[in-house]
Design a protein around this motif. Structure first.
Motif, mmCIF file in Angstrom:
data_model
loop_
_atom_site.group_PDB
_atom_site.id
_atom_site.type_symbol
_atom_site.label_atom_id
_atom_site.label_comp_id
_atom_site.label_asym_id
_atom_site.label_seq_id
_atom_site.Cartn_x
_atom_site.Cartn_y
_atom_site.Cartn_z
ATOM 1 N N UNK A 126 22.255 -73.158 -26.047
ATOM 2 C CA UNK A 126 21.328 -72.035 -25.936
ATOM 3 C C UNK A 126 19.923 -72.452 -26.355
ATOM 4 N N UNK A 127 19.814 -73.225 -27.430
ATOM 5 C CA UNK A 127 18.500 -73.681 -27.893
ATOM 6 C C UNK A 127 17.845 -74.615 -26.885
ATOM 7 N N UNK A 128 18.635 -75.500 -26.260
ATOM 8 C CA UNK A 128 18.088 -76.389 -25.228
ATOM 9 C C UNK A 128 17.583 -75.584 -24.032
ATOM 10 N N UNK A 129 18.310 -74.536 -23.665
ATOM 11 C CA UNK A 129 17.884 -73.686 -22.569
ATOM 12 C C UNK A 129 16.578 -72.981 -22.908
ATOM 13 N N UNK A 130 16.442 -72.525 -24.146
ATOM 14 C CA UNK A 130 15.206 -71.872 -24.577
ATOM 15 C C UNK A 130 14.032 -72.853 -24.527
ATOM 16 N N UNK A 131 14.288 -74.127 -24.909
ATOM 17 C CA UNK A 131 13.235 -75.135 -24.833
ATOM 18 C C UNK A 131 12.815 -75.387 -23.400
#
Length: 146
Positions: A126-131
């Motif tokens: 999820x954090x990679x997608x937000x980045x």
């Protein structure tokens, strides 16, 4: 609208083996109940809430150009539908289960527990997608806001 349990079953099912996916799901829920003091329903809800993304990245490739010169646009867009958010969170949880040495029900149980504690691999997805969304926010002008 499908319930969370049926969505989990649908994501677990491979080659039409619904009974085996039900067994895996119930074994993981039993193990979750034994390992934690909270009810499994609450743990599953917190895991899904913490791993649900708000944005998704849509990849568009310009196929009119040559293969070497093709430009790929990653356009972020807002996920409006709650059921698609939940299914994407379940996909992140299923994607993070990749250890071949443990049985599937224990991997599922461990991932749900870790995600509910904000430590799982699905939260990293999820954090990679937000980045990716933040790096490609220049393409937001392609998105039609409703």
């Amino acid at each position: 609208m499908l319930s969370v349990k049926t969505k989990l079953l649908n994501h677990l099912t491979k080659n039409g083996e619904k009974k085996t996916s039900e067994k895996i799901l119930f074994k993981s829920f039993k193990k979750l109940q034994k390992d934690s003091s909270k009810p499994t329903k609450d743990i599953l809800k917190t895991a899904l809430v913490l791993s649900t993304p708000v944005f998704k990245v849509h990849v568009i490739e310009n196929k009119k150009q040559r293969k070497k010169n093709r430009k790929i646009k990653k356009i972020p867009y807002f996920i409006v539908n709650n059921s698609s958010r939940i299914s994407l969170a379940i996909k992140f949880i299923m994607k993070s289960i990749n250890n071949k040495f443990k049985p599937l029900y224990s991997k599922l149980q461990n991932e749900i527990l870790l995600t509910s504690q904000q430590k799982g691999d699905s939260i990293n997805f999820k954090k990679e997608l937000q980045k990716q969304v933040l790096t490609n926010k220049k393409y937001f002008n392609f998105y039609k806001w409703k």
